[in-house]
Scaffold this motif. Structure first.
Motif, PDB file in Angstrom:
ATOM      1  N   LEU A   1       0.840  -1.194   0.000  1.00 50.92           N
ATOM      2  CA  LEU A   1       0.000   0.000   0.000  1.00 50.92           C
ATOM      3  C   LEU A   1       0.873   1.241   0.000  1.00 50.92           C
ATOM      4  CD1 LEU A   1      -2.889   1.137   0.166  1.00 50.92           C
ATOM      5  CD2 LEU A   1      -2.665   1.050   2.657  1.00 50.92           C
ATOM      6  N   ASP A   2       0.587   2.158  -0.904  1.00 57.81           N
ATOM      7  CA  ASP A   2       1.306   3.429  -0.983  1.00 57.81           C
ATOM      8  C   ASP A   2       0.694   4.386   0.045  1.00 57.81           C
ATOM      9  OD1 ASP A   2       2.858   5.590  -1.818  1.00 57.81           O
ATOM     10  OD2 ASP A   2       1.491   6.098  -3.450  1.00 57.81           O
ATOM     11  N   VAL A   3       1.472   4.731   1.085  1.00 58.32           N
ATOM     12  CA  VAL A   3       0.995   5.582   2.175  1.00 58.32           C
ATOM     13  C   VAL A   3       1.877   6.822   2.246  1.00 58.32           C
ATOM     14  CG1 VAL A   3       0.555   5.735   4.653  1.00 58.32           C
ATOM     15  CG2 VAL A   3       0.292   3.547   3.478  1.00 58.32           C
ATOM     16  N   GLN A   4       1.244   8.000   2.327  1.00 59.75           N
ATOM     17  CA  GLN A   4       1.987   9.256   2.461  1.00 59.75           C
ATOM     18  C   GLN A   4       1.441  10.023   3.658  1.00 59.75           C
ATOM     19  OE1 GLN A   4       1.511  11.322  -1.225  1.00 59.75           O
ATOM     20  NE2 GLN A   4       2.556   9.758  -2.406  1.00 59.75           N
TER      21      GLN A   4
ATOM     22  N   SER B   1      -2.452  13.522   9.040  1.00 58.86           N
ATOM     23  CA  SER B   1      -3.228  12.569   8.248  1.00 58.86           C
ATOM     24  C   SER B   1      -2.332  11.673   7.408  1.00 58.86           C
ATOM     25  CB  SER B   1      -4.174  13.305   7.296  1.00 58.86           C
ATOM     26  OG  SER B   1      -5.123  14.056   7.998  1.00 58.86           O
ATOM     27  N   LEU B   2      -2.858  10.497   7.103  1.00 56.83           N
ATOM     28  CA  LEU B   2      -2.230   9.605   6.142  1.00 56.83           C
ATOM     29  C   LEU B   2      -3.060   9.652   4.876  1.00 56.83           C
ATOM     30  CD1 LEU B   2      -1.543   6.444   8.342  1.00 56.83           C
ATOM     31  CD2 LEU B   2       0.080   8.214   7.667  1.00 56.83           C
ATOM     32  N   HIS B   3      -2.411   9.766   3.736  1.00 57.90           N
ATOM     33  CA  HIS B   3      -3.104   9.737   2.460  1.00 57.90           C
ATOM     34  C   HIS B   3      -2.844   8.393   1.798  1.00 57.90           C
ATOM     35  CE1 HIS B   3      -3.474  14.370   1.778  1.00 57.90           C
ATOM     36  NE2 HIS B   3      -3.933  13.975   2.947  1.00 57.90           N
ATOM     37  N   ILE B   4      -3.907   7.752   1.359  1.00 49.28           N
ATOM     38  CA  ILE B   4      -3.793   6.478   0.648  1.00 49.28           C
ATOM     39  C   ILE B   4      -4.619   6.540  -0.626  1.00 49.28           C
ATOM     40  CG2 ILE B   4      -3.358   5.104   2.728  1.00 49.28           C
ATOM     41  CD1 ILE B   4      -6.324   4.196   2.592  1.00 49.28           C
ATOM     42  N   ARG B   5      -4.172   5.784  -1.623  1.00 46.30           N
ATOM     43  CA  ARG B   5      -4.961   5.656  -2.848  1.00 46.30           C
ATOM     44  C   ARG B   5      -5.987   4.548  -2.623  1.00 46.30           C
ATOM     45  NH1 ARG B   5      -2.824   4.143  -7.592  1.00 46.30           N
ATOM     46  NH2 ARG B   5      -1.254   2.861  -6.592  1.00 46.30           N
ATOM     47  N   VAL B   6      -7.204   4.779  -3.109  1.00 47.43           N
ATOM     48  CA  VAL B   6      -8.299   3.821  -2.951  1.00 47.43           C
ATOM     49  C   VAL B   6      -8.933   3.582  -4.307  1.00 47.43           C
ATOM     50  CG1 VAL B   6     -10.552   3.414  -1.865  1.00 47.43           C
ATOM     51  CG2 VAL B   6      -8.746   4.555  -0.575  1.00 47.43           C
TER      52      VAL B   6
ATOM     53  N   LEU C   1      -6.858   9.836   6.056  1.00 42.20           N
ATOM     54  CA  LEU C   1      -7.277   9.221   7.311  1.00 42.20           C
ATOM     55  C   LEU C   1      -6.586   9.992   8.424  1.00 42.20           C
ATOM     56  CD1 LEU C   1      -6.717   5.514   6.232  1.00 42.20           C
ATOM     57  CD2 LEU C   1      -8.892   6.723   6.309  1.00 42.20           C
ATOM     58  N   GLY C   2      -7.366  10.689   9.233  1.00 36.92           N
ATOM     59  CA  GLY C   2      -6.807  11.562  10.256  1.00 36.92           C
ATOM     60  C   GLY C   2      -6.421  10.855  11.536  1.00 36.92           C
ATOM     61  N   ARG C   3      -5.317  11.307  12.101  1.00 32.37           N
ATOM     62  CA  ARG C   3      -4.823  10.842  13.407  1.00 32.37           C
ATOM     63  C   ARG C   3      -4.781   9.317  13.525  1.00 32.37           C
ATOM     64  NH1 ARG C   3      -8.094  15.210  16.808  1.00 32.37           N
ATOM     65  NH2 ARG C   3      -9.709  14.202  15.611  1.00 32.37           N
ATOM     66  N   LEU C   4      -4.160   8.700  12.525  1.00 33.63           N
ATOM     67  CA  LEU C   4      -3.965   7.259  12.499  1.00 33.63           C
ATOM     68  C   LEU C   4      -2.504   7.034  12.149  1.00 33.63           C
ATOM     69  CD1 LEU C   4      -5.570   4.497  12.527  1.00 33.63           C
ATOM     70  CD2 LEU C   4      -5.678   4.725  10.057  1.00 33.63           C
ATOM     71  N   SER C   5      -1.808   6.210  12.904  1.00 30.30           N
ATOM     72  CA  SER C   5      -0.400   5.966  12.596  1.00 30.30           C
ATOM     73  C   SER C   5      -0.292   4.995  11.419  1.00 30.30           C
ATOM     74  CB  SER C   5       0.339   5.397  13.809  1.00 30.30           C
ATOM     75  OG  SER C   5      -0.020   4.051  14.016  1.00 30.30           O
ATOM     76  N   GLU C   6       0.842   5.044  10.751  1.00 31.50           N
ATOM     77  CA  GLU C   6       1.058   4.143   9.626  1.00 31.50           C
ATOM     78  C   GLU C   6       1.053   2.692  10.102  1.00 31.50           C
ATOM     79  OE1 GLU C   6       4.125   3.459   5.899  1.00 31.50           O
ATOM     80  OE2 GLU C   6       4.178   5.344   7.001  1.00 31.50           O
TER      81      GLU C   6
END
Length: 97
Positions: A4-7, A12-17, A83-88
């Motif tokens: 999963l590509d996570v930035q 926030s964490l941004h992910i492609r869906v 996704l806000g306030r979630l760790s990788e």
């Protein structure tokens, strides 16, 4: 399975869906080509699929729905979601394998 590509962007964490509407039930399927595959039971009409996507992700990652938002791609199947306030580590632990 690809990774999963996570930035990280601030808190926030941004992910492609990649969304598949009109599924038999809403659920997170896993990672496909760096994006999280999600099936939603709602049709892609009047924002219903987007709303169901946000509910599904919030439920799956066990965070309040107001911490999940679509950053880009609201009118297509491929989206960028925050996704806000979630760790990788928390995110990756809950991604289906």
């Amino acid at each position: 399975m690809s990774e999963l590509d996570v930035q990280r962007h601030g808190e926030s964490l941004h992910i492609r869906v990649r969304v598949t509407p009109r599924a038999s039930r809403s659920r997170v399927l896993g990672v496909r080509e760096g994006a999280l595959a999600v099936a939603v039971a709602a049709p892609p009409v009047d924002g219903a699929a987007n709303s169901e996507l946000l509910r599904t992700l919030a439920r799956h990652f066990e965070i309040p729905q107001n911490r999940v938002s679509i950053v880009a791609g609201s009118s297509g199947r491929s989206k960028l979601v925050a996704l806000g306030r979630l760790s990788e580590a928390e995110l990756l632990q809950k991604v289906p394998r």
